[in-house]
Design a protein around this motif. Structure first.
Motif, short mmCIF file in Angstrom:
data_model
loop_
_atom_site.label_atom_id
_atom_site.label_comp_id
_atom_site.label_asym_id
_atom_site.label_seq_id
_atom_site.Cartn_x
_atom_site.Cartn_y
_atom_site.Cartn_z
N SER A 223 29.19 25.07 -52.48
CA SER A 223 29.02 26.52 -52.59
C SER A 223 30.32 27.20 -53.00
O SER A 223 30.34 28.09 -53.87
CB SER A 223 28.51 27.09 -51.26
OG SER A 223 27.28 26.51 -50.90
N ILE A 224 31.42 26.77 -52.40
CA ILE A 224 32.72 27.34 -52.76
C ILE A 224 33.08 27.00 -54.20
O ILE A 224 33.57 27.85 -54.96
CB ILE A 224 33.80 26.84 -51.79
CG1 ILE A 224 33.52 27.35 -50.37
CG2 ILE A 224 35.19 27.29 -52.24
CD1 ILE A 224 34.46 26.80 -49.32
N GLN A 225 32.82 25.76 -54.60
CA GLN A 225 33.12 25.36 -55.97
C GLN A 225 32.33 26.18 -56.99
O GLN A 225 32.88 26.64 -57.99
CB GLN A 225 32.81 23.87 -56.16
CG GLN A 225 33.82 22.95 -55.52
CD GLN A 225 33.47 21.49 -55.76
OE1 GLN A 225 32.88 20.83 -54.92
NE2 GLN A 225 33.83 20.99 -56.93
N ILE A 226 31.05 26.37 -56.75
CA ILE A 226 30.21 27.13 -57.68
C ILE A 226 30.68 28.57 -57.79
O ILE A 226 30.77 29.14 -58.89
CB ILE A 226 28.73 27.07 -57.25
CG1 ILE A 226 28.19 25.65 -57.42
CG2 ILE A 226 27.89 28.05 -58.03
CD1 ILE A 226 26.78 25.47 -56.91
N ASN A 227 31.01 29.18 -56.65
CA ASN A 227 31.42 30.58 -56.66
C ASN A 227 32.69 30.80 -57.48
O ASN A 227 32.74 31.66 -58.38
CB ASN A 227 31.64 31.05 -55.21
CG ASN A 227 31.99 32.51 -55.12
OD1 ASN A 227 31.57 33.32 -55.96
ND2 ASN A 227 32.77 32.88 -54.12
#
Length: 348
Positions: A223-227
């Motif tokens: 999730s952090i990577q996508i954001n």
């Protein structure tokens, strides 16, 4: 069989992930043309764009293939093959996004592929981790704990301190967050791959808390990577974000794998030199792809014998007198003329 399966899945993963960058960027550009709030400014209008979702689906398929590849092959075999996603993204961006890919960029893509091949040939063999119990022992290693703490602290500093100040002007801020967190996500993927193997073999893996902890950590990391990858793609050029992300992500994964699985401990000198040389070749290719992306390359910059209409050597030599370079003009005659004029003045 495991090597072939891991190699095929890694190649498919690179193709899907490289295409996902282009689809996401295309969707973000469409939103920008409509005047919607940009992702780099905190907007989430891309959630209503079907192209962005298509890119996310492609990335999901690519990550799933990558997940399976890590279960069949060492991380140092799978991760360098991510350079192919740089090639796919650069080529597709030049076709569908009208982003420039000059000769330097093409040479950079070729160097990235060659460097990845060298790294695959000399890839270190990781220690055998065949169960969640052995994975738990690896995760308790003091070296890995220190590495994980450093990654988390640096990521928090980048998100809350450097992000608001330099995120809009420096591409490294958001890409460093994705790369650092991505190194932990690869470790989670490796552990979950082992858990799935044990589950299919009939072991009561669902009762083990480590598998669920790894799953939760993987969801948070992704999730952090996508954001932050969305923010980097929205602000900067795709041909810039993709290669820099690859270099930093590969470096972080190799460091994490070396600390967690002790992959470099039993390597011979030839494989060490080959792995380092392959990685430096990839970095050189990525540098060419990034540093000279806006430099126009016309036929006039080629050597004379490669320029169109000047391939005939007889034509070149016949026109040498008319198109003589200043580098080949003699300096002595002019000096002699100056000395002669000075002598004439003295005689007068």
């Amino acid at each position: 069989a495991g090597f072939g399966a891991g190699l095929g899945l890694a190649l498919a993963s690179s193709a899907f992930i490289g295409g996902s960058f282009v689809l996401k960027k295309k969707g973000l550009l469409r939103l920008c043309g409509r005047g919607r709030a940009r992702a780099g400014q905190g907007g989430h209008a891309y959630l209503r764009e079907w192209l962005w979702w298509a890119g996310l689906l492609c990335m999901g398929v690519g990550e799933a293939a990558n997940f399976a590849a890590y279960a069949f092959a060492p991380a140092t075999l799978v991760t360098p093959l991510g350079a192919l996603s740089v090639l796919v993204s650069a080529v597709l961006s030049s076709i569908f996004l009208n982003e420039q890919l000059n000769v330097h960029g093409k040479i950079g893509c070729i160097l990235s592929i060659l460097g990845s091949t060298v790294m695959v040939i000399h890839a270190p063999q990781e220690e055998v981790v065949s169960s969640l119990e052995s994975m738990a022992e690896k995760l308790k290693d003091p070296g890995f704990i220190v590495f994980a703490v450093c990654v988390l602290v640096s990521s928090l500093l980048l998100i809350f301190v450097a992000g608001p100040r330099y995120g809009q002007s420096n591409v490294l801020v958001y890409v460093l967050v994705c790369s650092a967190i991505g190194s932990l996500s690869v470790s989670c993927v490796k552990g979950l791959g082992i858990a799935l193997k044990e589950l299919f073999s009939g072991k009561p893996v669902l009762k083990e808390p480590l598998g669920w902890v790894l799953l939760v950590c993987l969801v948070i990391c992704i999730s952090i990577q996508i954001n932050y990858l969305n923010k980097a793609l929205d602000i900067f050029n795709t041909s810039v974000v993709t290669p820099i992300y690859y270099v930093l992500f590969t470096t972080a994964v190799m460091t994490c794998s070396a600390i967690l699985f002790k992959e470099w401990q039993h390597m011979v000198l030839d494989n060490v030199i080959g792995s380092i040389s392959g990685f430096l070749t990839i970095v050189s290719g990525i540098f060419l792809l990034h540093a000279f992306r806006d430099m126009p390359f016309t036929p006039n910059l080629l050597p004379l014998f490669l320029q169109p209409g000047r391939a005939d050597p007889h034509l070149h030599w016949s026109s040498a007198d008319r198109h003589q370079s200043c580098q080949h003009q003699p300096l002595l005659p002019s000096e002699d003329k100056g000395s002669q004029s000075a002598e004439e003045e003295e005689e007068e």
